[in-house]
Design a protein around this motif. Sequence first.
Motif, PDB file in Angstrom:
ATOM      1  N   GLN A  36       0.832  -1.204   0.000  1.00  0.00           N
ATOM      2  CA  GLN A  36       0.000   0.000   0.000  1.00  0.00           C
ATOM      3  C   GLN A  36       0.864   1.252   0.000  1.00  0.00           C
ATOM      4  O   GLN A  36       0.555   2.233  -0.676  1.00  0.00           O
ATOM      5  CB  GLN A  36      -0.923   0.009   1.220  1.00  0.00           C
ATOM      6  CG  GLN A  36      -1.996  -1.043   1.169  1.00  0.00           C
ATOM      7  CD  GLN A  36      -2.746  -1.150   2.479  1.00  0.00           C
ATOM      8  OE1 GLN A  36      -2.159  -1.010   3.564  1.00  0.00           O
ATOM      9  NE2 GLN A  36      -4.043  -1.413   2.393  1.00  0.00           N
ATOM     10  N   ALA A  39       2.357   1.762  -3.486  1.00  0.00           N
ATOM     11  CA  ALA A  39       1.377   2.000  -4.550  1.00  0.00           C
ATOM     12  C   ALA A  39       0.542   3.261  -4.342  1.00  0.00           C
ATOM     13  O   ALA A  39      -0.413   3.476  -5.067  1.00  0.00           O
ATOM     14  CB  ALA A  39       0.455   0.791  -4.672  1.00  0.00           C
ATOM     15  N   TYR A  40       0.903   4.090  -3.374  1.00  0.00           N
ATOM     16  CA  TYR A  40       0.163   5.328  -3.096  1.00  0.00           C
ATOM     17  C   TYR A  40      -1.297   5.043  -2.734  1.00  0.00           C
ATOM     18  O   TYR A  40      -2.159   5.874  -2.953  1.00  0.00           O
ATOM     19  CB  TYR A  40       0.175   6.264  -4.313  1.00  0.00           C
ATOM     20  CG  TYR A  40       1.489   6.912  -4.641  1.00  0.00           C
ATOM     21  CD1 TYR A  40       1.654   8.278  -4.469  1.00  0.00           C
ATOM     22  CD2 TYR A  40       2.557   6.191  -5.126  1.00  0.00           C
ATOM     23  CE1 TYR A  40       2.853   8.907  -4.792  1.00  0.00           C
ATOM     24  CE2 TYR A  40       3.758   6.799  -5.448  1.00  0.00           C
ATOM     25  CZ  TYR A  40       3.899   8.151  -5.280  1.00  0.00           C
ATOM     26  OH  TYR A  40       5.084   8.761  -5.585  1.00  0.00           O
ATOM     27  N   LYS A  41      -1.601   3.875  -2.172  1.00  0.00           N
ATOM     28  CA  LYS A  41      -2.993   3.513  -1.898  1.00  0.00           C
ATOM     29  C   LYS A  41      -3.597   4.256  -0.719  1.00  0.00           C
ATOM     30  O   LYS A  41      -4.808   4.390  -0.651  1.00  0.00           O
ATOM     31  CB  LYS A  41      -3.124   2.009  -1.712  1.00  0.00           C
ATOM     32  CG  LYS A  41      -2.931   1.268  -3.009  1.00  0.00           C
ATOM     33  CD  LYS A  41      -3.433  -0.129  -2.939  1.00  0.00           C
ATOM     34  CE  LYS A  41      -3.294  -0.749  -4.316  1.00  0.00           C
ATOM     35  NZ  LYS A  41      -3.863  -2.057  -4.384  1.00  0.00           N
TER      36      LYS A  41
END
Length: 101
Positions: A36, A39-41
Amino acid sequence: MKRATGLIAGLGCLLLASSAAKAQVTLDVTKITCGQFLAYKVADPKHIAIWISGYYHGTKGRPVLDTQGMLQNTKSVQDYCFKHQDTFLIEAIKEVLGPLE
């Protein structure tokens, strides 16, 4: 007419303010995984890294900001996270930088 326009403008401002307040999000950093993080989630990794740097140094009682060191530490954590994407970020930090206490 002016009163109606002012009333409509005021209601518009209230609607915008209430939707902006609902958009605020809090995060439990202990539940962010490396995947996360990468992935810039949940947020921009730079913002998370800044917060974690402050937290980490706060637990050590170190009030000094070493910007170059923070960049290197972030890079080291990212490198670790690429290989261990299911690991919680806080655990990756402990593995790379040592225990928080």
